[in-house]
Every structure is written in C-alpha cells, then in structure tokens.
Scaffold this motif. Structure first.
Motif, PDB file in Angstrom:
ATOM      1  N   ARG A  40       0.819  -1.219   0.000  1.00 49.92           N
ATOM      2  CA  ARG A  40       0.000   0.000   0.000  1.00 49.92           C
ATOM      3  C   ARG A  40       0.852   1.268   0.000  1.00 49.92           C
ATOM      4  O   ARG A  40       0.342   2.345  -0.220  1.00 49.92           O
ATOM      5  N   ARG A  50       2.835   0.186   4.692  1.00 47.91           N
ATOM      6  CA  ARG A  50       1.558  -0.520   4.885  1.00 47.91           C
ATOM      7  C   ARG A  50       1.319  -1.576   3.801  1.00 47.91           C
ATOM      8  O   ARG A  50       1.739  -1.405   2.658  1.00 47.91           O
ATOM      9  N   HIS A  52      -1.876  -4.624   2.609  1.00 50.56           N
ATOM     10  CA  HIS A  52      -3.183  -5.265   2.761  1.00 50.56           C
ATOM     11  C   HIS A  52      -2.952  -6.756   2.512  1.00 50.56           C
ATOM     12  O   HIS A  52      -2.323  -7.139   1.523  1.00 50.56           O
ATOM     13  N   SER A  63      -9.597 -10.213   5.605  1.00 48.73           N
ATOM     14  CA  SER A  63      -8.654  -9.137   5.302  1.00 48.73           C
ATOM     15  C   SER A  63      -7.985  -8.670   6.581  1.00 48.73           C
ATOM     16  O   SER A  63      -8.603  -8.650   7.647  1.00 48.73           O
ATOM     17  N   GLU A  65      -4.963  -5.567   7.750  1.00 50.89           N
ATOM     18  CA  GLU A  65      -4.091  -4.459   7.360  1.00 50.89           C
ATOM     19  C   GLU A  65      -2.836  -4.499   8.231  1.00 50.89           C
ATOM     20  O   GLU A  65      -2.931  -4.557   9.458  1.00 50.89           O
ATOM     21  N   GLU A  67       1.231  -3.009   9.146  1.00 46.99           N
ATOM     22  CA  GLU A  67       2.132  -1.868   9.121  1.00 46.99           C
ATOM     23  C   GLU A  67       3.486  -2.303   9.675  1.00 46.99           C
ATOM     24  O   GLU A  67       3.544  -3.033  10.676  1.00 46.99           O
ATOM     25  N   GLY A  80      -0.469  -6.304  12.405  1.00 48.17           N
ATOM     26  CA  GLY A  80      -1.652  -6.390  11.563  1.00 48.17           C
ATOM     27  C   GLY A  80      -2.904  -6.368  12.415  1.00 48.17           C
ATOM     28  O   GLY A  80      -2.877  -6.764  13.577  1.00 48.17           O
ATOM     29  N   ASN A  82      -7.468  -6.548  12.206  1.00 48.53           N
ATOM     30  CA  ASN A  82      -8.817  -6.475  11.654  1.00 48.53           C
ATOM     31  C   ASN A  82      -9.772  -6.502  12.850  1.00 48.53           C
ATOM     32  O   ASN A  82      -9.329  -6.328  13.990  1.00 48.53           O
TER      33      ASN A  82
END
Length: 144
Positions: A40, A50, A52, A63, A65, A67, A80, A82
């Motif tokens: 990302r 970042r 995904h 999913s 996300e 960093e 990560g 969610n």
C-alpha cells in the motif's frame, strides 16, 4: 496471546534472504495461509510502510491491514489488525555457515467475542506454522 514460531535454514546469503523477506508482499509466494499481500506504500520498505493481506483461516478468507513497526538491517516487525485479531509478525535473518537462518514468529491476540475462543483456536493457529515454514524454505532455496 497465541505464539507460533520456527526457523529455517537456507543456502541464500543473509543480505539476499533479508532483502527478499523484508518485502512483505512476497509472503503470498511462500505462505499458503496468506494468498494475497498487496503493498500500500511507495518506495523502499520503512517503518510505517503498509500492506493489505488476505488470510485463510479455518476455511474462511479475511482481510488484515499490516504496518511495519520496526525495521533493522536483518529484522522486520509488523503489526496487523482487523475486527477479530491483532497480529504481530517478526522475521529475523542471521548468518549460518555460508547461508542464513531465518526465525519467523507470529503472535495473535484475539479481539471481541472471539477472544473467549482463543484457547480453542491455538491448535488451528499452530497448524499454519509448518506449511508457512516449508514454503519459506522452498522459496528461499529457489533463489540461490
């Protein structure tokens, strides 16, 4: 928290091993439990970068996300998240003979109502370890 960890040996030199593994988008090439990882952020990997990801867990795709939270010359740590889990992944590369030893650790903290199931989910998370480590070893060896 559930912790899954293991190490692999490769003939690939540490610099090349880390250069490959620190690009987290390559995870989908070696971890069957993470078939999609998309970068990302632009530019070279740095703290704050970042990603995904889509993970397969117990037959379901979710999913998450990520960093980059720490980065050194031979280690990377990512966080990560969610709605049901907070994950911490770390990859450390050390010289080993003429190649490298890679230690991969993933920690999972369940959130919300799923938190109550954490003890029951431990075996399912542990089952992700060997396919990921085997995939990592095979992929790194293919780069030698």
């Amino acid at each position: 928290m559930i912790t899954v960890s293991g190490s692999v040996q490769t003939d690939l030199p540490p610099e090349r091993t880390f250069a490959y593994l620190s690009q987290f988008e390559h995870t989908s090439e070696w971890d069957p439990g993470t078939p999609v990882v998309e970068k990302r952020s632009q530019g070279p990997v740095a703290v704050g970068h970042r990603y995904h990801a889509e993970a397969l867990f117990r037959g379901k795709r979710s999913s998450i996300e990520y960093e980059v939270i720490e980065l050194g010359t031979r280690f990377i740590k990512l966080r990560g998240e969610n709605k049901t889990v907070e994950a911490f992944d770390s990859i450390e590369v050390k010289p080993s003979g003429s190649g490298s030893e890679v230690t991969y650790t993933a920690q999972f903290r369940m959130k919300g109502a799923v938190k109550l199931l954490q003890p029951l989910l431990r075996p399912a998370f542990n089952s992700l370890r060997d396919p990921a480590l085997n995939g990592m070893k095979q992929r790194l060896q293919s780069l030698v």
